[in-house]
Design a protein around this motif. Structure first.
Motif, PDB file in Angstrom:
ATOM      1  N   GLY A  14       9.809   1.117 -47.628  1.00 29.76           N
ATOM      2  CA  GLY A  14       8.539   1.554 -47.068  1.00 29.76           C
ATOM      3  C   GLY A  14       7.585   0.407 -46.828  1.00 29.76           C
ATOM      4  O   GLY A  14       7.802  -0.715 -47.283  1.00 29.76           O
ATOM      5  N   GLN A  15       6.527   0.710 -46.113  1.00 28.23           N
ATOM      6  CA  GLN A  15       5.495  -0.259 -45.755  1.00 28.23           C
ATOM      7  C   GLN A  15       4.205   0.071 -46.504  1.00 28.23           C
ATOM      8  O   GLN A  15       3.693   1.188 -46.376  1.00 28.23           O
ATOM      9  CB  GLN A  15       5.245  -0.214 -44.244  1.00 28.23           C
ATOM     10  N   PRO A  16       3.669  -0.862 -47.303  1.00 30.13           N
ATOM     11  CA  PRO A  16       2.412  -0.591 -48.001  1.00 30.13           C
ATOM     12  C   PRO A  16       1.245  -0.457 -47.013  1.00 30.13           C
ATOM     13  O   PRO A  16       1.117  -1.260 -46.089  1.00 30.13           O
ATOM     14  CB  PRO A  16       2.226  -1.820 -48.896  1.00 30.13           C
ATOM     15  N   THR A  17       0.432   0.558 -47.199  1.00 28.10           N
ATOM     16  CA  THR A  17      -0.760   0.777 -46.380  1.00 28.10           C
ATOM     17  C   THR A  17      -1.885   1.232 -47.297  1.00 28.10           C
ATOM     18  O   THR A  17      -1.642   1.593 -48.459  1.00 28.10           O
ATOM     19  CB  THR A  17      -0.523   1.860 -45.315  1.00 28.10           C
ATOM     20  N   ILE A  44      18.729  -8.248 -45.088  1.00 31.31           N
ATOM     21  CA  ILE A  44      18.827  -9.704 -44.967  1.00 31.31           C
ATOM     22  C   ILE A  44      18.793 -10.369 -46.339  1.00 31.31           C
ATOM     23  O   ILE A  44      19.612 -11.233 -46.640  1.00 31.31           O
ATOM     24  CB  ILE A  44      17.686 -10.261 -44.088  1.00 31.31           C
ATOM     25  N   GLY A  45      17.864  -9.976 -47.186  1.00 30.57           N
ATOM     26  CA  GLY A  45      17.796 -10.606 -48.499  1.00 30.57           C
ATOM     27  C   GLY A  45      16.613 -10.130 -49.316  1.00 30.57           C
ATOM     28  O   GLY A  45      15.745  -9.404 -48.836  1.00 30.57           O
ATOM     29  N   ILE A  46      16.582 -10.553 -50.573  1.00 25.20           N
ATOM     30  CA  ILE A  46      15.491 -10.247 -51.494  1.00 25.20           C
ATOM     31  C   ILE A  46      14.409 -11.302 -51.323  1.00 25.20           C
ATOM     32  O   ILE A  46      14.700 -12.492 -51.237  1.00 25.20           O
ATOM     33  CB  ILE A  46      16.002 -10.236 -52.940  1.00 25.20           C
ATOM     34  N   ARG A  47      13.143 -10.898 -51.285  1.00 29.02           N
ATOM     35  CA  ARG A  47      12.037 -11.828 -51.149  1.00 29.02           C
ATOM     36  C   ARG A  47      11.289 -11.928 -52.471  1.00 29.02           C
ATOM     37  O   ARG A  47      10.301 -11.241 -52.692  1.00 29.02           O
ATOM     38  CB  ARG A  47      11.076 -11.366 -50.042  1.00 29.02           C
ATOM     39  N   ASP A  48      11.773 -12.771 -53.386  1.00 30.52           N
ATOM     40  CA  ASP A  48      11.051 -12.927 -54.644  1.00 30.52           C
ATOM     41  C   ASP A  48       9.886 -13.902 -54.500  1.00 30.52           C
ATOM     42  O   ASP A  48       9.172 -14.171 -55.461  1.00 30.52           O
ATOM     43  CB  ASP A  48      11.982 -13.343 -55.783  1.00 30.52           C
ATOM     44  N   ASP A  49       9.691 -14.440 -53.276  1.00 31.24           N
ATOM     45  CA  ASP A  49       8.530 -15.277 -53.008  1.00 31.24           C
ATOM     46  C   ASP A  49       7.356 -14.460 -52.469  1.00 31.24           C
ATOM     47  O   ASP A  49       6.306 -15.017 -52.163  1.00 31.24           O
ATOM     48  CB  ASP A  49       8.892 -16.387 -52.007  1.00 31.24           C
ATOM     49  N   VAL A  50       7.542 -13.144 -52.337  1.00 31.08           N
ATOM     50  CA  VAL A  50       6.517 -12.250 -51.804  1.00 31.08           C
ATOM     51  C   VAL A  50       6.408 -11.039 -52.719  1.00 31.08           C
ATOM     52  O   VAL A  50       7.418 -10.517 -53.177  1.00 31.08           O
ATOM     53  CB  VAL A  50       6.872 -11.798 -50.379  1.00 31.08           C
ATOM     54  N   SER A  51       5.186 -10.600 -52.973  1.00 33.00           N
ATOM     55  CA  SER A  51       4.976  -9.399 -53.780  1.00 33.00           C
ATOM     56  C   SER A  51       4.514  -8.259 -52.868  1.00 33.00           C
ATOM     57  O   SER A  51       4.043  -8.488 -51.758  1.00 33.00           O
ATOM     58  CB  SER A  51       3.909  -9.659 -54.854  1.00 33.00           C
ATOM     59  N   PRO A  52       4.617  -6.993 -53.337  1.00 36.28           N
ATOM     60  CA  PRO A  52       4.123  -5.876 -52.515  1.00 36.28           C
ATOM     61  C   PRO A  52       2.649  -6.036 -52.125  1.00 36.28           C
ATOM     62  O   PRO A  52       2.253  -5.628 -51.031  1.00 36.28           O
ATOM     63  CB  PRO A  52       4.332  -4.656 -53.442  1.00 36.28           C
TER      64      PRO A  52
END
Length: 322
Positions: free
Chosen positions: A222-225, A311-319
């Motif tokens: 999902g996309q946070p809004t 594509i992959g996990i983004r552990d450099d980005v948080s929700p």
């Protein structure tokens, strides 16, 4: 210092006030060196220390400098590809990182200068920062770090990068100041293929494994809004073997769906077909997804991803960053 972020655009901005660069398909890192320190600190977008993962980059300039750039690695076709970096970006073991550096060598593409010898440059214009950065590069003080070219003709660059299979371009106002952590319309990004960073809200077992030992086969994302986590679809393509195992280790199951319901957004509820058999999880993990077209904004697909692939996990980005 958190990096300044670009705003997605629909067309190349015209006029001499804009300069244009290649958009690299890699991992955004801020590099921080100090006089007398032999190792550069490499910081992710959400302020995590990624230095151990990149030993060939961490031996940076031996002077006081803070830069912004992208770590890239080439795929078998000779093109920068985020997927090549996935195993490396999550590793923090020094010995394993050294082996990765030999097998999957990375390059640091430095495109902005934020501080030099105690002088903070973020209030200077992009043009002034670039001028100083080019002088540092000419003196050989960037070491193995690369300084990518800039272009006056954005339309030409857009067409060439598409023809060459590159990710896209970034257009920047020459007079723009650097705004740490902000997403600014002074920087416009145009991607040739649509990528989205989305939050995992649930997972479904691989077909044929329901009951007993269930293997992860698909993610609900999902996309946070401001109205909550809006459901964008189910992603199964690209989730196999070690990827599925790694995802399973990171997800924390919960008893209820984290997605906003139809009462919040008419297209926000999870369809019944996707609810059956789903394990709900806490919305903490960000993943990168590739899809056909800008489907999140497409009314014809009700905001759902079209033929998405993991594509992959983004552990450099948080929700929260999204």
């Amino acid at each position: 210092m958190r990096p300044m972020l670009a705003t997605p655009g629909a067309h190349v901005p015209p006029g001499e006030e804009w300069i244009h660069e290649v958009k690299w398909d890699g991992i955004r890192l801020v590099g921080e060196s100090e006089q007398g320190r032999t190792q550069t600190r490499l910081i992710t977008r959400n302020s995590n220390d990624a230095t151990p993962a990149w030993p060939e980059i961490a031996t940076g300039p031996e002077r006081d400098i803070v830069v912004d750039g992208e770590v890239i690695a080439l795929n078998d076709s000779g093109l920068p590809d985020f997927r090549v970096l996935m195993d490396r970006m999550h590793n923090r073991d020094v010995r394993r990182a050294a082996r990765f550096a030999e097998r999957i060598p990375a390059t640091y593409m430095v495109f902005d200068l934020l501080r030099l010898d105690g002088r903070l440059l973020i209030e200077e214009s992009w043009a002034e920062r670039r001028k100083v950065l080019e002088a540092v590069h000419a003196d050989g003080d960037l070491g193995s770090w690369q300084l990518p070219a800039t272009y006056d003709d954005g339309q030409m660059l857009h067409e060439v990068t598409r023809a060459q299979g590159l990710e896209g371009i970034v257009s920047k106002r020459r007079g723009s100041r650097y705004r740490p952590g902000e997403r600014s319309k002074d920087w416009i990004k145009l991607a040739h293929r649509y990528r989205a960073s989305l939050v995992v809200g649930g997972w479904r077992p691989e077909v044929g494994t329901e009951g007993g030992t269930e293997r992860l086969g698909a993610l609900l994302v999902g996309q946070p809004t401001p109205q909550g986590l809006i459901y964008r679809g189910r992603v199964g393509s690209g989730i196999t073997g070690k990827r599925a195992q790694r995802l399973g280790e990171l997800l924390r199951e919960t008893g209820r769906s984290p997605f906003a319901g139809p009462d919040v957004d008419p297209d926000g509820g999870v369809p019944t077909v996707d609810v059956r058999g789903t394990h709900w999880v806490e919305p903490l993990l960000v993943v990168e997804v590739e899809t056909h077209g800008t489907a999140v904004a497409s009314a014809s697909y009700k905001g759902r991803l079209r033929q998405p692939s993991f594509i992959g996990i983004r552990d450099d980005v948080s929700p929260e960053d999204l």
